[in-house]
Design a protein around this motif. Structure first.
Motif, PDB file in Angstrom:
ATOM      1  N   ALA A  83      52.758  21.175  -6.630  1.00  0.00           N
ATOM      2  CA  ALA A  83      51.324  21.186  -6.897  1.00  0.00           C
ATOM      3  C   ALA A  83      50.552  20.844  -5.629  1.00  0.00           C
ATOM      4  O   ALA A  83      49.338  20.619  -5.694  1.00  0.00           O
ATOM      5  CB  ALA A  83      50.981  20.187  -8.004  1.00  0.00           C
ATOM      6  N   LYS A  84      51.219  20.821  -4.493  1.00  0.00           N
ATOM      7  CA  LYS A  84      50.602  20.409  -3.236  1.00  0.00           C
ATOM      8  C   LYS A  84      50.276  21.621  -2.364  1.00  0.00           C
ATOM      9  O   LYS A  84      51.143  22.440  -2.091  1.00  0.00           O
ATOM     10  CB  LYS A  84      51.540  19.475  -2.465  1.00  0.00           C
ATOM     11  CG  LYS A  84      51.862  18.183  -3.194  1.00  0.00           C
ATOM     12  CD  LYS A  84      52.820  17.329  -2.368  1.00  0.00           C
ATOM     13  CE  LYS A  84      53.161  16.023  -3.074  1.00  0.00           C
ATOM     14  NZ  LYS A  84      54.117  15.212  -2.285  1.00  0.00           N
ATOM     15  N   ARG A  85      49.027  21.693  -1.924  1.00  0.00           N
ATOM     16  CA  ARG A  85      48.617  22.777  -1.028  1.00  0.00           C
ATOM     17  C   ARG A  85      49.380  22.716   0.283  1.00  0.00           C
ATOM     18  O   ARG A  85      49.726  23.750   0.863  1.00  0.00           O
ATOM     19  CB  ARG A  85      47.117  22.706  -0.788  1.00  0.00           C
ATOM     20  CG  ARG A  85      46.577  23.859   0.059  1.00  0.00           C
ATOM     21  CD  ARG A  85      45.067  23.885   0.057  1.00  0.00           C
ATOM     22  NE  ARG A  85      44.505  22.735   0.723  1.00  0.00           N
ATOM     23  CZ  ARG A  85      43.398  22.088   0.333  1.00  0.00           C
ATOM     24  NH1 ARG A  85      42.777  22.483  -0.763  1.00  0.00           N
ATOM     25  NH2 ARG A  85      42.935  21.066   1.001  1.00  0.00           N
ATOM     26  N   ALA A  86      49.682  21.511   0.742  1.00  0.00           N
ATOM     27  CA  ALA A  86      50.415  21.366   1.998  1.00  0.00           C
ATOM     28  C   ALA A  86      51.780  22.032   1.914  1.00  0.00           C
ATOM     29  O   ALA A  86      52.268  22.584   2.914  1.00  0.00           O
ATOM     30  CB  ALA A  86      50.568  19.887   2.347  1.00  0.00           C
ATOM     31  N   ASP A  87      52.402  22.007   0.745  1.00  0.00           N
ATOM     32  CA  ASP A  87      53.706  22.661   0.581  1.00  0.00           C
ATOM     33  C   ASP A  87      53.570  24.175   0.675  1.00  0.00           C
ATOM     34  O   ASP A  87      54.451  24.848   1.224  1.00  0.00           O
ATOM     35  CB  ASP A  87      54.327  22.285  -0.770  1.00  0.00           C
ATOM     36  CG  ASP A  87      54.806  20.841  -0.816  1.00  0.00           C
ATOM     37  OD1 ASP A  87      54.962  20.235   0.259  1.00  0.00           O
ATOM     38  OD2 ASP A  87      55.015  20.329  -1.935  1.00  0.00           O
ATOM     39  N   VAL A  88      52.487  24.700   0.129  1.00  0.00           N
ATOM     40  CA  VAL A  88      52.258  26.148   0.199  1.00  0.00           C
ATOM     41  C   VAL A  88      52.046  26.574   1.644  1.00  0.00           C
ATOM     42  O   VAL A  88      52.612  27.573   2.117  1.00  0.00           O
ATOM     43  CB  VAL A  88      51.048  26.547  -0.668  1.00  0.00           C
ATOM     44  CG1 VAL A  88      50.808  28.052  -0.582  1.00  0.00           C
ATOM     45  CG2 VAL A  88      51.258  26.134  -2.126  1.00  0.00           C
TER      46      VAL A  88
END
Length: 432
Positions: A83-88
């Protein structure tokens, strides 16, 4: 020499090159002239790109205007594990780096050679030619919001043109074979190279994204590079706008200033279209040609002799009937019938064996039939004025509908190409 090695003897080619440099030095005025000449020469001469390689970095993504390769491996992914934008963002950076390596014929990640660890690249493409590999990435509507939830703070940046495709007349879509948060299309002249690339990128996504569905495709080119034929036996793509015409591409394929972060990108519509080949193969040739609106052998429009001659939609026969029937596929899909709308088709045939099916039209056969047909790809500047406008008319009027069924569907925003040191989708995430 400082390393203790004997100096190398000059070769004949080196001797001649040295003589040429000395002559040039005299003309330019000494050693400084030699240095300037060498610098100019080094700047002007770039190492040639191998013929089997397509550039990955650039203002647009490869695999859109690239001359069509013979094989495609398409995969849609769901961001189910984060659910983390940083992971995307981290995933897109890893994919970009790996794609740049794969396009140069390198493994997706530098290999460690450690026997007690799993290899970082599966290795089945080692030693194979790069086969003009391209990798094209896309963002689905569900990346921006899913079930009303703005998972990554991107909902406000969803482009207006990235609309959910409507349900068209006759659609029998399989949800498990449709949609997706992210997409990758690998195209190459070797099917193993294409699959290898997606396989490595899927491995890099472990813990962030899962494969939702995949589809393979093939497009055997005609001798001399002519228009490929689909499984119906007809030439496929004759009326495409030419990728060699920058004005047409700017008008119909590349997103302009209106797209914001999507400027320089394109919208992809993918449709898996099953063809009732058993039914088609029993249809008389004359009716097949009326369905398509073209001659099967030459690809010319009915009433014409050459493949690329413009269709004469006003032509009638001796009885006053249209030479190209009103419901012929090529007529209904033509820009003339769709307010000038055009899309760049880049379709591949597919063959997934055989399974049970029930035909939609007489003779309504039920039983085991080929699960084969057309994996349709279309790139466009705006799907609302492109694919959606055209396919609404096709779904309602196309005589070909008695042989085909759309069974999978997806739409993706394919952002502009990555710059060296950047990553795919960088413009989307800039400033967040």
């Amino acid at each position: 020499m400082s390393d203790g090695q004997a100096p190398k003897q000059p070769s004949r080619r080196g001797f001649l090159a040295g003589g040429g440099a000395l002559a040039l030095a005299g003309w330019l005025g000494g050693a400084s002239g030699v240095a300037r000449a060498a610098a100019v020469h080094a700047k002007a001469v770039k190492p040639p790109v191998p013929k089997d390689q397509e550039p990955f970095y650039g203002p647009h993504q490869g695999g859109i205007l690239t001359p069509q390769q013979q094989n495609s491996y398409f995969a849609a992914f769901d961001l189910a594990d984060t659910a983390k934008r940083a992971d995307v963002i981290a995933l897109l950076k890893a994919w970009t780096d790996a794609a740049g390596r794969l396009a140069r014929g390198l493994p997706a990640r530098a290999l460690t050679g450690q026997a007690d660890k799993a290899p970082l690249d599966s290795g089945e493409a080692a030693g194979l030619a790069t086969a003009r590999l391209t990798l094209t990435f896309g963002f689905g509507p569900s990346l921006f919001s899913k079930d009303g939830v703005d998972r990554y703070g991107l909902a406000a940046r969803r482009p207006e043109a990235l609309v959910d495709l409507p349900k068209f007349n006759g659609d029998q879509l399989v949800p498990e074979k449709s949609g997706g948060d992210l997409s990758i299309q690998a195209c190459a002249d070797d099917p193993q190279v294409a699959f290898h690339a997606v396989r490595q990128l899927a491995a890099l996504a472990d813990g962030v994204a899962n494969v939702r569905w995949v589809q393979t495709g093939f497009a055997s080119g005609a001798p001399g590079g002519g228009t490929p034929r689909n499984l119906m036996g007809f030439k496929d793509g004759t009326n495409n706008p030419s990728p060699k015409d920058p004005a047409l591409m700017s008008q119909f394929v590349w997103v302009g200033d209106e797209g914001g972060w999507m400027k320089g990108g394109s919208y992809l519509v993918a449709r898996r279209i099953r063809i009732a080949l058993e039914h088609w193969d029993k249809t008389e040739l004359g009716f097949q040609q009326e369905v398509v609106g073209r001659y099967k052998d030459s690809g010319a429009a009915l009433g014409q002799k050459q493949e690329f001659e413009p269709m004469k939609l006003d032509a009638v026969d001796k009885d006053g009937n249209p030479v190209i029937p009103d419901s012929a596929h090529s007529r209904v899909a033509s820009p003339h019938e769709n307010d000038g709308a055009r899309i760049l088709r880049r379709a591949y045939s597919y063959n997934d064996g055989a399974n049970f099916t029930a035909e939609r039209w007489p003779p309504w056969r039920q039983g085991i039939e080929y699960d084969a047909g057309l994996f349709f790809f279309a790139y466009q500047r705006d799907p609302r004025s492109g694919f959606i406008r055209i396919n609404k008319k096709l779904a309602a009027m196309d005589m070909m509908n008695q042989y085909i069924t759309h069974v999978a569907s997806a739409i993706f925003a394919c952002p502009p190409g990555a710059r060296p040191g950047g990553y795919i989708g960088e413009t989307l995430f800039a400033g967040l």
